[in-house]
Design a protein around this motif. Structure first.
Motif, short mmCIF file in Angstrom:
data_model
loop_
_atom_site.label_atom_id
_atom_site.label_comp_id
_atom_site.label_asym_id
_atom_site.label_seq_id
_atom_site.Cartn_x
_atom_site.Cartn_y
_atom_site.Cartn_z
N SER A 88 43.16 51.70 53.16
CA SER A 88 43.96 52.13 52.08
C SER A 88 42.86 51.75 50.52
CB SER A 88 45.55 51.54 51.94
OG SER A 88 45.62 50.07 52.05
N ARG A 89 43.44 52.53 50.40
CA ARG A 89 42.27 52.47 49.21
C ARG A 89 42.99 51.05 47.54
NH1 ARG A 89 39.82 57.56 47.93
NH2 ARG A 89 40.19 57.16 45.12
N GLU A 90 42.54 50.63 47.02
CA GLU A 90 43.55 49.48 46.07
C GLU A 90 42.33 49.47 44.98
OE1 GLU A 90 43.65 45.30 45.50
OE2 GLU A 90 43.52 45.87 47.38
N LYS A 91 43.03 50.24 43.39
CA LYS A 91 41.76 50.37 42.39
C LYS A 91 41.93 49.06 41.69
CE LYS A 91 41.99 52.41 38.26
NZ LYS A 91 42.78 53.29 37.17
N ILE A 92 40.44 48.87 41.53
CA ILE A 92 39.19 47.31 41.03
C ILE A 92 39.41 47.73 39.10
CG2 ILE A 92 37.21 46.59 41.03
CD1 ILE A 92 37.07 47.07 43.41
N ASP A 93 39.72 46.92 39.14
CA ASP A 93 39.69 46.28 37.81
C ASP A 93 37.95 46.66 37.34
OD1 ASP A 93 39.90 45.17 34.95
OD2 ASP A 93 42.54 44.64 34.85
N ILE A 94 37.11 46.75 36.19
CA ILE A 94 36.17 47.23 36.35
C ILE A 94 36.47 46.04 34.87
CG2 ILE A 94 33.78 48.33 35.23
CD1 ILE A 94 34.73 49.10 37.66
N SER A 95 36.83 45.87 34.19
CA SER A 95 36.81 44.60 33.40
C SER A 95 36.22 43.60 33.94
CB SER A 95 37.60 44.49 31.82
OG SER A 95 37.38 45.93 31.13
N GLU A 96 37.95 42.98 34.61
CA GLU A 96 37.90 42.14 35.44
C GLU A 96 36.17 41.46 36.70
OE1 GLU A 96 41.15 41.63 38.51
OE2 GLU A 96 42.58 41.98 35.97
N PHE A 97 35.89 42.79 36.44
CA PHE A 97 34.84 42.50 38.09
C PHE A 97 33.10 42.56 36.91
CE2 PHE A 97 30.96 44.10 39.03
CZ PHE A 97 30.20 44.57 41.02
N ILE A 98 32.90 43.38 35.76
CA ILE A 98 32.70 42.72 35.04
C ILE A 98 32.40 41.26 34.74
CG2 ILE A 98 31.17 43.12 32.77
CD1 ILE A 98 31.92 46.06 33.45
N SER A 99 33.46 40.30 34.49
CA SER A 99 33.50 39.23 33.65
C SER A 99 33.52 38.44 35.10
CB SER A 99 35.74 38.87 33.45
OG SER A 99 35.15 39.92 32.17
N ALA A 100 33.20 38.17 36.10
CA ALA A 100 33.84 38.21 36.71
C ALA A 100 32.08 37.70 37.34
CB ALA A 100 34.33 38.24 38.48
N GLN A 101 31.34 38.93 37.05
CA GLN A 101 29.62 38.72 37.71
C GLN A 101 29.27 38.46 36.67
OE1 GLN A 101 28.26 40.45 40.15
NE2 GLN A 101 29.87 40.71 40.83
N LYS A 102 29.63 37.85 35.24
CA LYS A 102 29.11 36.63 34.56
C LYS A 102 29.72 35.62 34.61
CE LYS A 102 29.06 40.39 30.98
NZ LYS A 102 30.01 40.82 28.94
N LYS A 103 30.51 35.54 35.01
CA LYS A 103 30.62 33.83 35.77
C LYS A 103 29.49 33.19 36.82
CE LYS A 103 35.62 34.21 34.52
NZ LYS A 103 36.99 34.21 34.56
N ASN A 104 29.11 34.55 37.54
CA ASN A 104 28.67 34.26 38.48
C ASN A 104 26.57 33.86 38.39
OD1 ASN A 104 30.75 33.78 40.33
ND2 ASN A 104 30.66 36.11 40.95
N LEU A 105 26.91 34.17 37.40
CA LEU A 105 25.17 34.48 37.27
C LEU A 105 24.56 32.60 36.39
CD1 LEU A 105 25.15 37.34 33.87
CD2 LEU A 105 24.39 37.43 36.04
N PRO A 106 23.02 32.75 37.18
CA PRO A 106 22.92 31.47 37.12
C PRO A 106 22.63 31.18 35.84
CG PRO A 106 21.27 32.75 38.42
CD PRO A 106 22.68 33.44 37.58
N SER A 107 23.43 29.72 35.18
CA SER A 107 22.80 29.87 34.03
C SER A 107 21.49 28.58 33.56
CB SER A 107 23.68 27.94 33.76
OG SER A 107 23.78 27.65 34.92
N SER A 108 21.15 29.58 32.72
CA SER A 108 19.65 28.80 32.20
C SER A 108 19.45 27.59 31.77
CB SER A 108 19.06 29.72 30.39
OG SER A 108 19.47 30.99 31.38
#
Length: 55
Positions: free
Chosen positions: A35-55
């Motif tokens: 089955s297909r499940e729609k992904i919220d792009i905004s949530e995906f982008i927010s999650a990616q930013k949270k996973n970035l290593p901090s400088s």
């Protein structure tokens, strides 16, 4: 148009289309049962930013 993108390549694809065009696409994940499940792009982008290593 429908294209298949590996999850690890999604952020690269989103960078290529640009933030101004993100609202023009729909992204769906495929569940184990097929089955297909729609992904919220905004949530995906927010999650990616949270996973970035901090400088």
């Amino acid at each position: 148009m429908e294209i298949e993108i590996k999850p690890e390549d999604l952020s690269l694809f989103l960078d290529k289309i640009g933030l101004n065009n993100i609202n023009r696409i729909e992204v769906f994940g495929i569940n184990e049962d097929g089955s297909r499940e729609k992904i919220d792009i905004s949530e995906f982008i927010s999650a990616q930013k949270k996973n970035l290593p901090s400088s």
